[in-house]
Write an enzyme that holds these catalytic residues in place. Structure first.
Site, PDB file in Angstrom:
ATOM      1  N   MET A  61      -4.277  -0.790   1.043  1.00 26.81           N
ATOM      2  CA  MET A  61      -4.991  -0.231   2.355  1.00 26.81           C
ATOM      3  C   MET A  61      -5.976   1.079   2.235  1.00 26.81           C
ATOM      4  SD  MET A  61      -2.994  -2.474   5.099  1.00 26.81           S
ATOM      5  CE  MET A  61      -1.885  -1.242   5.625  1.00 26.81           C
ATOM      6  N   GLY A  62      -5.818   1.657   1.096  1.00 29.83           N
ATOM      7  CA  GLY A  62      -6.426   3.050   1.002  1.00 29.83           C
ATOM      8  C   GLY A  62      -5.678   4.134   1.632  1.00 29.83           C
ATOM      9  N   HIS A  86      -2.131   8.100  -1.684  1.00 32.10           N
ATOM     10  CA  HIS A  86      -1.108   9.241  -2.087  1.00 32.10           C
ATOM     11  C   HIS A  86      -0.733   8.906  -3.353  1.00 32.10           C
ATOM     12  CE1 HIS A  86       1.806   6.223  -1.024  1.00 32.10           C
ATOM     13  NE2 HIS A  86       1.147   6.080   0.083  1.00 32.10           N
ATOM     14  N   GLU A  87       0.363   9.876  -3.801  1.00 29.38           N
ATOM     15  CA  GLU A  87       0.826   9.847  -5.134  1.00 29.38           C
ATOM     16  C   GLU A  87       1.548   8.305  -5.575  1.00 29.38           C
ATOM     17  OE1 GLU A  87       0.759  11.407  -8.394  1.00 29.38           O
ATOM     18  OE2 GLU A  87      -0.816  12.460  -7.447  1.00 29.38           O
ATOM     19  N   HIS A  92       0.629   5.179  -4.513  1.00 35.16           N
ATOM     20  CA  HIS A  92      -0.566   4.423  -4.959  1.00 35.16           C
ATOM     21  C   HIS A  92      -0.940   4.887  -6.266  1.00 35.16           C
ATOM     22  CE1 HIS A  92      -1.492   4.320  -0.445  1.00 35.16           C
ATOM     23  NE2 HIS A  92      -1.478   3.060  -0.619  1.00 35.16           N
ATOM     24  N   GLY A 129       4.452  -1.805  -4.649  1.00 32.16           N
ATOM     25  CA  GLY A 129       5.698  -0.726  -4.831  1.00 32.16           C
ATOM     26  C   GLY A 129       6.889  -1.443  -4.074  1.00 32.16           C
ATOM     27  N   ASP A 181       7.861  -1.278  -0.036  1.00 26.41           N
ATOM     28  CA  ASP A 181       7.725  -2.482   0.867  1.00 26.41           C
ATOM     29  C   ASP A 181       8.278  -3.432   0.090  1.00 26.41           C
ATOM     30  OD1 ASP A 181       5.446  -1.448   2.957  1.00 26.41           O
ATOM     31  OD2 ASP A 181       4.930  -0.835   0.717  1.00 26.41           O
TER      32      ASP A 181
HETATM   33  P1  AMP Z   1      -0.448   0.127   1.222  1.00 27.18           P
HETATM   34  O1  AMP Z   1      -1.728   0.850   0.937  1.00 27.18           O
HETATM   35  O2  AMP Z   1       0.321   1.131   2.095  1.00 27.18           O
HETATM   36  O3  AMP Z   1      -0.594  -1.162   1.877  1.00 27.18           O
HETATM   37  O4  AMP Z   1       0.192   0.111  -0.134  1.00 27.18           O
HETATM   38  C1  AMP Z   1      -0.309  -0.505  -1.273  1.00 27.18           C
HETATM   39  C2  AMP Z   1       0.629  -0.584  -2.277  1.00 27.18           C
HETATM   40  O5  AMP Z   1       1.338   0.488  -2.710  1.00 27.18           O
HETATM   41  C3  AMP Z   1       1.917  -1.550  -1.709  1.00 27.18           C
HETATM   42  O6  AMP Z   1       2.201  -2.207  -2.971  1.00 27.18           O
HETATM   43  C4  AMP Z   1       2.939  -0.517  -1.514  1.00 27.18           C
HETATM   44  O7  AMP Z   1       4.255  -1.132  -1.775  1.00 27.18           O
HETATM   45  C5  AMP Z   1       2.769   0.770  -2.345  1.00 27.18           C
HETATM   46  N1  AMP Z   1       3.146   1.746  -2.155  1.00 27.18           N
HETATM   47  C6  AMP Z   1       3.036   2.311  -0.562  1.00 27.18           C
HETATM   48  N2  AMP Z   1       3.926   3.510  -0.777  1.00 27.18           N
HETATM   49  C7  AMP Z   1       4.407   3.491  -1.814  1.00 27.18           C
HETATM   50  C8  AMP Z   1       5.322   4.790  -2.375  1.00 27.18           C
HETATM   51  N3  AMP Z   1       5.763   5.782  -1.738  1.00 27.18           N
HETATM   52  N4  AMP Z   1       5.834   4.499  -3.550  1.00 27.18           N
HETATM   53  C9  AMP Z   1       5.450   3.535  -4.375  1.00 27.18           C
HETATM   54  N5  AMP Z   1       4.589   2.475  -3.892  1.00 27.18           N
HETATM   55  C10 AMP Z   1       4.255   2.639  -2.608  1.00 27.18           C
END
Ligand code: AMP
Length: 298
Positions: free
Chosen positions: A37-38, A41-42, A44, A154, A157
């Site tokens: 979802m953009g 951070h590290e 991602h 990740g 989640d």
């Molecule tokens: P999001 O943008 O929050 O929907 O996350 C996109 C992807 O990044 C998903 O597969 C998340 O599980 C993963 N992700 C988010 N935060 C972390 C993190 N701290 N460490 C590893 N993967 C992450």
């Protein structure tokens, strides 16, 4: 190309992205895909680095998917910064960003949804009505658009990862799923785009999530396997911090996501805790590493 100068292709249209994927497949190229979802951070970036290693062409999607947010949730204020994201993606060797708009993803007369049943009933599925239906639906659509051979998610989640693996298995999608460990700040806080919502005081309280997981790990390693006892200590510890309100803290089976009475290597402890208005999640699979120091939790 030297680090930091990677040219990232941007695709806004579904058709253009599909045409690119078709061409790559015709050329025998392997496609890796990281849906996001953009507001990178590290965490991602670690997923992207893994994708880079595993394929010839790495696609990242940036899409804040409205169907996975309830009307009361933070869809409108979810942090966004496309230019920053594009620069960061370029630095880790992303080949393309798929950046669609809502009209492209959910055109008029849109009416098809994917419902993964059992594993979405508990934890975040119980407290966020319709959330995983939105997640599964958008991921199914993204998989049909990007046509990846491998996709990277990740473990932060964790229930989302189980949901996607279940959907891929049940619908015979020919995609390998890789789950990556949670990337943390130096003090242990799990990285999240939502951490920017936290005030300085809340940021201090937010450490109770990772530290309580460290506590659960320590109890388990000392021989405690009774879920109720571990949960009791973990919840007490979280409640002793300012601004906290527990949404759930549960120990569940890693495959079914059903609650279990005994902690073991097939179980994980997962939590959603509000810190002020910000809802944060974190989890720990018993027997695995947590990569944080756990001497400071008391
Ligand atoms: P999001 O943008 O929050 O929907 O996350 C996109 C992807 O990044 C998903 O597969 C998340 O599980 C993963 N992700 C988010 N935060 C972390 C993190 N701290 N460490 C590893 N993967 C992450």
């Amino acid at each position: 190309m030297p680090e930091g100068e990677w040219l990232v292709e941007i695709f806004n249209s579904v058709k253009d992205m599909q045409n690119k994927a078709n061409l790559l497949r015709l050329q025998g190229k392997k496609i890796a895909f990281v849906p996001t979802m953009g507001y990178f951070h590290e965490g991602h970036l670690d997923l992207m680095r893994e994708g880079r290693k595993r394929a010839d062409y790495l696609v990242v999607s940036i899409y804040v998917n409205p169907t996975q947010f309830a009307p009361t949730e933070d869809l409108d204020k979810y942090p966004r910064n496309f230019d920053r994201d594009r620069a960061m993606a370029g630095q880790v060797g992303v080949d393309a960003i798929f950046f669609p708009d809502n009209a492209g993803m959910y055109p008029p007369r849109y009416q098809t949804y994917v419902d993964v049943e059992g594993v979405t009933k508990t934890l975040c599925g119980a407290s966020r009505a319709g959330h995983f239906r939105g997640v599964a639906t958008v991921c199914a659509k993204l998989f049909n658009i990007v046509k990846p051979h491998v996709t990277i998610f990740g473990k932060k989640d964790f229930q989302q990862l189980v949901t996607i693996k279940t959907m891929i298995r049940d619908l015979n999608m020919d995609i390998e799923v890789v789950g990556m460990p949670t990337t943390r700040e130096q003090d242990g806080l799990a990285m999240s785009s939502r951490n920017v919502y936290l005030s300085a005081e809340e940021r201090k309280s937010a450490l109770c999530l990772s530290r309580s997981l460290a506590m659960a790990k320590r109890l388990f390693e000392a021989g405690e396997t009774e879920a109720a006892k571990i949960l009791d200590q973990v919840c007490g510890y979280i409640r002793s911090h300012a601004y906290t309100a527990i949404d759930y803290v549960k120990i569940s089976d890693v495959d079914t996501v059903e609650e279990v009475r005994t902690a073991g290597r097939h179980a994980f402890i997962a939590m959603a805790v509000r810190i002020g208005k910000t809802r944060l999640i974190d989890n720990y699979v018993f027997g695995e590493d947590l990569n944080i120091s756990y001497s400071e939790e008391r």
